[in-house]
Design an enzyme around this catalytic site. Structure first.
Site, PDB file in Angstrom:
ATOM      1  N   LYS A   9      33.493  -5.243-102.370  1.00 37.92           N
ATOM      2  CA  LYS A   9      32.152  -4.950-102.881  1.00 37.92           C
ATOM      3  C   LYS A   9      31.175  -4.700-101.718  1.00 37.92           C
ATOM      4  CE  LYS A   9      32.867  -7.571-107.177  1.00 37.92           C
ATOM      5  NZ  LYS A   9      32.278  -8.576-108.112  1.00 37.92           N
ATOM      6  N   TYR A  49      32.719  -1.348-115.682  1.00 38.38           N
ATOM      7  CA  TYR A  49      32.267  -2.646-116.198  1.00 38.38           C
ATOM      8  C   TYR A  49      31.873  -2.567-117.672  1.00 38.38           C
ATOM      9  CZ  TYR A  49      32.355  -4.981-111.610  1.00 38.38           C
ATOM     10  OH  TYR A  49      32.755  -5.563-110.430  1.00 38.38           O
ATOM     11  N   PHE A  57      23.948 -10.448-116.874  1.00 39.22           N
ATOM     12  CA  PHE A  57      24.032 -10.056-115.456  1.00 39.22           C
ATOM     13  C   PHE A  57      24.435  -8.594-115.267  1.00 39.22           C
ATOM     14  CE2 PHE A  57      28.119 -12.085-116.621  1.00 39.22           C
ATOM     15  CZ  PHE A  57      29.016 -11.070-116.286  1.00 39.22           C
ATOM     16  N   ARG A  85      44.444 -12.029-107.983  1.00 45.22           N
ATOM     17  CA  ARG A  85      43.405 -12.887-108.580  1.00 45.22           C
ATOM     18  C   ARG A  85      43.446 -14.278-107.934  1.00 45.22           C
ATOM     19  NH1 ARG A  85      39.413 -10.794-111.980  1.00 45.22           N
ATOM     20  NH2 ARG A  85      39.356 -12.834-112.995  1.00 45.22           N
ATOM     21  N   THR A  91      35.332 -16.866-109.796  1.00 40.78           N
ATOM     22  CA  THR A  91      34.274 -15.843-109.741  1.00 40.78           C
ATOM     23  C   THR A  91      33.113 -16.240-108.828  1.00 40.78           C
ATOM     24  OG1 THR A  91      34.843 -15.133-111.973  1.00 40.78           O
ATOM     25  CG2 THR A  91      32.676 -14.479-111.150  1.00 40.78           C
ATOM     26  N   ARG A 102      36.996 -15.595-101.922  1.00 45.03           N
ATOM     27  CA  ARG A 102      35.639 -15.963-102.345  1.00 45.03           C
ATOM     28  C   ARG A 102      35.266 -17.358-101.855  1.00 45.03           C
ATOM     29  NH1 ARG A 102      36.398 -13.629-108.489  1.00 45.03           N
ATOM     30  NH2 ARG A 102      35.511 -11.552-108.183  1.00 45.03           N
ATOM     31  N   ASN A 112      30.182 -11.644-104.631  1.00 47.80           N
ATOM     32  CA  ASN A 112      31.407 -12.426-104.441  1.00 47.80           C
ATOM     33  C   ASN A 112      32.541 -11.597-103.827  1.00 47.80           C
ATOM     34  OD1 ASN A 112      31.918 -10.853-106.629  1.00 47.80           O
ATOM     35  ND2 ASN A 112      32.390 -12.523-108.030  1.00 47.80           N
ATOM     36  N   HIS A 115      36.514  -7.391-106.173  1.00 44.77           N
ATOM     37  CA  HIS A 115      36.909  -7.232-107.573  1.00 44.77           C
ATOM     38  C   HIS A 115      38.422  -7.076-107.632  1.00 44.77           C
ATOM     39  CE1 HIS A 115      37.398  -5.597-111.634  1.00 44.77           C
ATOM     40  NE2 HIS A 115      38.244  -4.747-111.071  1.00 44.77           N
ATOM     41  N   GLU A 126      41.640   1.051-114.518  1.00 47.93           N
ATOM     42  CA  GLU A 126      40.762   1.056-113.343  1.00 47.93           C
ATOM     43  C   GLU A 126      41.326   1.940-112.224  1.00 47.93           C
ATOM     44  OE1 GLU A 126      40.258  -3.124-112.498  1.00 47.93           O
ATOM     45  OE2 GLU A 126      39.066  -3.456-114.315  1.00 47.93           O
TER      46      GLU A 126
HETATM   47  P1  IDP Z   1      35.626 -11.591-112.034  1.00 45.04           P
HETATM   48  O1  IDP Z   1      35.106 -10.602-111.031  1.00 45.04           O
HETATM   49  O2  IDP Z   1      36.012 -12.898-111.401  1.00 45.04           O
HETATM   50  O3  IDP Z   1      36.719 -11.026-112.921  1.00 45.04           O
HETATM   51  P2  IDP Z   1      33.819 -11.283-114.303  1.00 45.04           P
HETATM   52  O4  IDP Z   1      33.507 -12.360-115.279  1.00 45.04           O
HETATM   53  O5  IDP Z   1      34.707 -10.160-114.755  1.00 45.04           O
HETATM   54  O6  IDP Z   1      34.388 -11.976-112.981  1.00 45.04           O
HETATM   55  O7  IDP Z   1      32.416 -10.673-113.813  1.00 45.04           O
HETATM   56  C1  IDP Z   1      32.355  -9.469-113.102  1.00 45.04           C
HETATM   57  C2  IDP Z   1      31.396  -9.635-111.944  1.00 45.04           C
HETATM   58  O8  IDP Z   1      30.082  -9.855-112.444  1.00 45.04           O
HETATM   59  C3  IDP Z   1      31.656 -10.866-111.065  1.00 45.04           C
HETATM   60  O9  IDP Z   1      32.661 -10.633-110.081  1.00 45.04           O
HETATM   61  C4  IDP Z   1      30.297 -11.095-110.439  1.00 45.04           C
HETATM   62  O10 IDP Z   1      30.040 -10.172-109.377  1.00 45.04           O
HETATM   63  C5  IDP Z   1      29.377 -10.766-111.602  1.00 45.04           C
HETATM   64  N1  IDP Z   1      29.040 -11.956-112.403  1.00 45.04           N
HETATM   65  C6  IDP Z   1      29.820 -12.602-113.302  1.00 45.04           C
HETATM   66  N2  IDP Z   1      29.196 -13.641-113.862  1.00 45.04           N
HETATM   67  C7  IDP Z   1      27.957 -13.651-113.318  1.00 45.04           C
HETATM   68  C8  IDP Z   1      26.816 -14.505-113.503  1.00 45.04           C
HETATM   69  O11 IDP Z   1      26.813 -15.458-114.289  1.00 45.04           O
HETATM   70  N3  IDP Z   1      25.717 -14.232-112.725  1.00 45.04           N
HETATM   71  C9  IDP Z   1      25.684 -13.191-111.853  1.00 45.04           C
HETATM   72  N4  IDP Z   1      26.720 -12.358-111.664  1.00 45.04           N
HETATM   73  C10 IDP Z   1      27.854 -12.593-112.379  1.00 45.04           C
HETATM   74 MG    MG Z   2      36.589  -9.450-114.318  1.00 45.37          MG
END
Ligand code: IDP
Ligand code: MG
Length: 156
Positions: A9, A49, A57, A85, A91, A102, A112, A115, A126
């Site tokens: 990212k 997304y 968010f 993963r 996350t 992370r 973070n 992805h 994707e």
């Molecule tokens: P992942 O990347 O671990 O699969 P997802 O739930 O798919 O997590 O969320 C996608 C991305 O959205 C996360 O990697 C993070 O950058 C952002 N994100 C997820 N939850 C939050 C939140 O509660 N606050 C702010 N950003 C979030």
């Molecule tokens: Mg995800």
């Protein structure tokens, strides 16, 4: 063998962590079969997304992901989706275990670093979004005979 989509990212690129993060995946034994530096368009971020469109968010996430260049990679290996993963960690950086990408490099919820596709269906979708036909390559690495045990006739 599975192939998964990984995105370094904008925070990873801006913080000079491309090499460190790519190394984690390489050191595990995953094979890089596609890789490029690119800026994600608003349209592509929305497609990528789409499952998060209703989340609070979402707007910030799309703004972040389209703000600066990213590195996208297709990585291949046995159970590559789960393996990646696990290497990435939870996350939120503040919750991710030490030893994960992370957990070691970030502390933010949204910034973070990385992805990774979360299922075979997501990975196929994707990869097709980010790579054109012919950009994901198949090739042999000499080191694969030491990454995997093929001595018994199958890959273990
Ligand atoms: P992942 O990347 O671990 O699969 P997802 O739930 O798919 O997590 O969320 C996608 C991305 O959205 C996360 O990697 C993070 O950058 C952002 N994100 C997820 N939850 C939050 C939140 O509660 N606050 C702010 N950003 C979030
Ligand atoms: Mg995800």
């Amino acid at each position: 063998m599975e192939t998964t989509l990984i995105i370094l990212k904008p925070d990873a690129v801006q913080r000079g962590l491309i090499g460190s993060v790519v190394s984690r995946f390489e050191q595990k034994g995953l094979q890089i079969v596609g890789m490029k530096l690119m800026k994600i368009s608003g349209e592509l971020a929305a497609q990528h997304y789409k499952d998060h469109a209703a989340k609070p968010f979402y707007a910030g996430l799309v703004r972040f992901m389209t703000s600066e260049p990213v590195v996208v990679m297709a990585l291949r290996g046995v159970a590559a989706i789960t393996v990646c993963r696990n290497l990435m960690g939870a996350t939120f950086g503040s919750k991710a275990a030490a030893g994960t990408i992370r957990g070691d490099f970030g502390i933010s919820n949204s910034f973070n670093l990385v992805h990774g596709s979360d299922s075979p269906e997501a990975a196929a979708r994707e990869i097709a979004l980010f790579f054109k036909e012919g950009e994901v390559l198949s090739y042999t690495r000499a080191v694969d005979s030491w990454v995997y045990d093929a001595s018994g006739g199958k890959i273990e």
